[in-house]
Motif scaffolding. Structure first.
Motif, PDB file in Angstrom:
ATOM      1  N   ARG A  24     -25.132  14.723   6.858  1.00 36.28           N
ATOM      2  CA  ARG A  24     -26.395  14.230   6.958  1.00 36.28           C
ATOM      3  C   ARG A  24     -26.558  14.760   7.798  1.00 36.28           C
ATOM      4  NH1 ARG A  24     -27.199   8.114   7.376  1.00 36.28           N
ATOM      5  NH2 ARG A  24     -29.016   8.835   7.407  1.00 36.28           N
ATOM      6  N   TRP A  25     -27.526  15.353   7.910  1.00 31.90           N
ATOM      7  CA  TRP A  25     -27.872  16.541   8.702  1.00 31.90           C
ATOM      8  C   TRP A  25     -28.820  15.811   9.543  1.00 31.90           C
ATOM      9  CZ3 TRP A  25     -33.484  18.839   8.653  1.00 31.90           C
ATOM     10  CH2 TRP A  25     -33.928  19.808  10.157  1.00 31.90           C
ATOM     11  N   GLN A  26     -28.707  15.988  10.771  1.00 36.28           N
ATOM     12  CA  GLN A  26     -29.388  15.586  12.224  1.00 36.28           C
ATOM     13  C   GLN A  26     -29.974  16.465  13.140  1.00 36.28           C
ATOM     14  OE1 GLN A  26     -27.513  13.051  13.845  1.00 36.28           O
ATOM     15  NE2 GLN A  26     -26.970  11.852  12.175  1.00 36.28           N
ATOM     16  N   GLU A  27     -31.207  16.766  13.460  1.00 33.87           N
ATOM     17  CA  GLU A  27     -31.940  17.388  13.961  1.00 33.87           C
ATOM     18  C   GLU A  27     -31.707  16.931  15.854  1.00 33.87           C
ATOM     19  OE1 GLU A  27     -36.456  19.705  14.646  1.00 33.87           O
ATOM     20  OE2 GLU A  27     -35.591  18.840  13.114  1.00 33.87           O
ATOM     21  N   HIS A  28     -31.613  17.792  16.315  1.00 36.29           N
ATOM     22  CA  HIS A  28     -31.283  18.355  18.412  1.00 36.29           C
ATOM     23  C   HIS A  28     -32.166  19.076  18.662  1.00 36.29           C
ATOM     24  CE1 HIS A  28     -27.478  15.151  17.343  1.00 36.29           C
ATOM     25  NE2 HIS A  28     -27.697  16.212  16.492  1.00 36.29           N
ATOM     26  N   PRO A  29     -33.858  18.184  18.711  1.00 40.42           N
ATOM     27  CA  PRO A  29     -34.600  19.410  19.571  1.00 40.42           C
ATOM     28  C   PRO A  29     -33.698  19.073  21.137  1.00 40.42           C
ATOM     29  CG  PRO A  29     -35.433  17.281  19.130  1.00 40.42           C
ATOM     30  CD  PRO A  29     -33.370  17.156  18.211  1.00 40.42           C
ATOM     31  N   ALA A  30     -34.713  20.837  21.452  1.00 44.41           N
ATOM     32  CA  ALA A  30     -34.218  20.354  22.864  1.00 44.41           C
ATOM     33  C   ALA A  30     -35.706  21.714  23.302  1.00 44.41           C
ATOM     34  CB  ALA A  30     -33.415  21.993  22.878  1.00 44.41           C
ATOM     35  N   PRO A  31     -35.445  21.146  24.649  1.00 40.83           N
ATOM     36  CA  PRO A  31     -36.880  22.054  25.016  1.00 40.83           C
ATOM     37  C   PRO A  31     -37.106  22.779  25.061  1.00 40.83           C
ATOM     38  CG  PRO A  31     -35.720  20.169  26.809  1.00 40.83           C
ATOM     39  CD  PRO A  31     -34.863  20.923  25.404  1.00 40.83           C
ATOM     40  N   GLU A  32     -37.991  23.659  24.376  1.00 36.16           N
ATOM     41  CA  GLU A  32     -38.399  25.288  24.464  1.00 36.16           C
ATOM     42  C   GLU A  32     -38.562  25.670  24.880  1.00 36.16           C
ATOM     43  OE1 GLU A  32     -42.206  27.608  22.639  1.00 36.16           O
ATOM     44  OE2 GLU A  32     -42.104  25.443  21.605  1.00 36.16           O
TER      45      GLU A  32
ATOM     46  N   GLN B  29     -27.383  22.031   8.421  1.00 34.69           N
ATOM     47  CA  GLN B  29     -26.904  21.539   7.206  1.00 34.69           C
ATOM     48  C   GLN B  29     -25.164  21.597   6.725  1.00 34.69           C
ATOM     49  OE1 GLN B  29     -30.007  21.084   4.518  1.00 34.69           O
ATOM     50  NE2 GLN B  29     -31.465  23.636   5.833  1.00 34.69           N
ATOM     51  N   LEU B  30     -24.569  22.018   7.192  1.00 31.29           N
ATOM     52  CA  LEU B  30     -23.744  22.111   6.310  1.00 31.29           C
ATOM     53  C   LEU B  30     -22.604  22.012   7.690  1.00 31.29           C
ATOM     54  CD1 LEU B  30     -24.261  25.937   4.434  1.00 31.29           C
ATOM     55  CD2 LEU B  30     -23.992  23.592   3.923  1.00 31.29           C
ATOM     56  N   GLY B  31     -22.923  20.857   8.666  1.00 30.68           N
ATOM     57  CA  GLY B  31     -21.918  20.756   9.734  1.00 30.68           C
ATOM     58  C   GLY B  31     -22.066  21.570  10.729  1.00 30.68           C
ATOM     59  N   GLY B  32     -22.709  22.792  11.275  1.00 30.56           N
ATOM     60  CA  GLY B  32     -22.980  22.903  12.428  1.00 30.56           C
ATOM     61  C   GLY B  32     -23.021  22.503  13.700  1.00 30.56           C
ATOM     62  N   ASP B  33     -22.555  23.092  14.960  1.00 28.61           N
ATOM     63  CA  ASP B  33     -22.376  22.648  16.292  1.00 28.61           C
ATOM     64  C   ASP B  33     -23.756  22.482  16.483  1.00 28.61           C
ATOM     65  OD1 ASP B  33     -22.098  21.430  18.732  1.00 28.61           O
ATOM     66  OD2 ASP B  33     -20.776  22.753  18.601  1.00 28.61           O
ATOM     67  N   PRO B  34     -24.698  21.849  15.907  1.00 30.51           N
ATOM     68  CA  PRO B  34     -25.716  21.539  17.271  1.00 30.51           C
ATOM     69  C   PRO B  34     -26.044  22.369  19.020  1.00 30.51           C
ATOM     70  CG  PRO B  34     -25.691  19.339  17.209  1.00 30.51           C
ATOM     71  CD  PRO B  34     -24.252  19.833  16.433  1.00 30.51           C
ATOM     72  N   ASP B  35     -24.780  21.616  19.499  1.00 32.12           N
ATOM     73  CA  ASP B  35     -24.648  21.853  20.625  1.00 32.12           C
ATOM     74  C   ASP B  35     -23.735  22.929  22.013  1.00 32.12           C
ATOM     75  OD1 ASP B  35     -26.776  19.557  21.649  1.00 32.12           O
ATOM     76  OD2 ASP B  35     -24.910  18.645  20.828  1.00 32.12           O
ATOM     77  N   ASN B  36     -23.563  24.069  20.376  1.00 28.93           N
ATOM     78  CA  ASN B  36     -22.352  24.892  21.114  1.00 28.93           C
ATOM     79  C   ASN B  36     -22.938  26.270  21.056  1.00 28.93           C
ATOM     80  OD1 ASN B  36     -20.375  26.879  21.353  1.00 28.93           O
ATOM     81  ND2 ASN B  36     -19.227  26.439  20.048  1.00 28.93           N
ATOM     82  N   ALA B  37     -23.826  26.702  22.689  1.00 28.39           N
ATOM     83  CA  ALA B  37     -24.647  28.248  22.957  1.00 28.39           C
ATOM     84  C   ALA B  37     -23.951  29.256  22.220  1.00 28.39           C
ATOM     85  CB  ALA B  37     -25.322  28.137  23.774  1.00 28.39           C
TER      86      ALA B  37
END
Length: 96
Positions: A4-12, A44-52
């Motif tokens: 499951r893909w979850q969007e983790h938006p960050a402040p622009e 969508q494929l399990g990437g880390d949303p928080d790893n810059a």
């Protein structure tokens, strides 16, 4: 197994500064408005949303008209891969 893909938006304001610094580190000099701050492995494929370290300012695809915003053709491929993983036809590791 269902991914499951979850969007983790960050402040622009934060992502814009990160995008600017990241693009400079790769020598990108084009418009940031035409670059996508993209993940090495799609969310969508399990990437880390928080790893810059796994994000970069990805230039627009060839033929893109400057000023027309983000245009990256691989996004459709990522969505198709996500569908095949969810259907069990491909493993997440193979899709990544």
């Amino acid at each position: 197994m269902s991914w499951r893909w979850q969007e983790h938006p960050a402040p622009e304001a934060i992502t814009r500064q990160e995008k600017k610094l990241n693009a400079a580190s790769y020598g990108y000099k084009g418009s940031l408005g035409d670059a996508e701050y993209d993940h090495l492995i799609s969310l969508q494929l399990g990437g880390d949303p928080d790893n810059a370290r796994k994000l970069w300012g990805e230039p627009a695809d060839p033929g893109h008209k400057p000023g027309w915003g983000v245009n990256n053709l691989e996004d459709a491929v990522e969505t198709k891969l996500h569908t095949t993983v969810c259907s069990g036809k491909v493993t997440p590791k193979a899709a990544q």
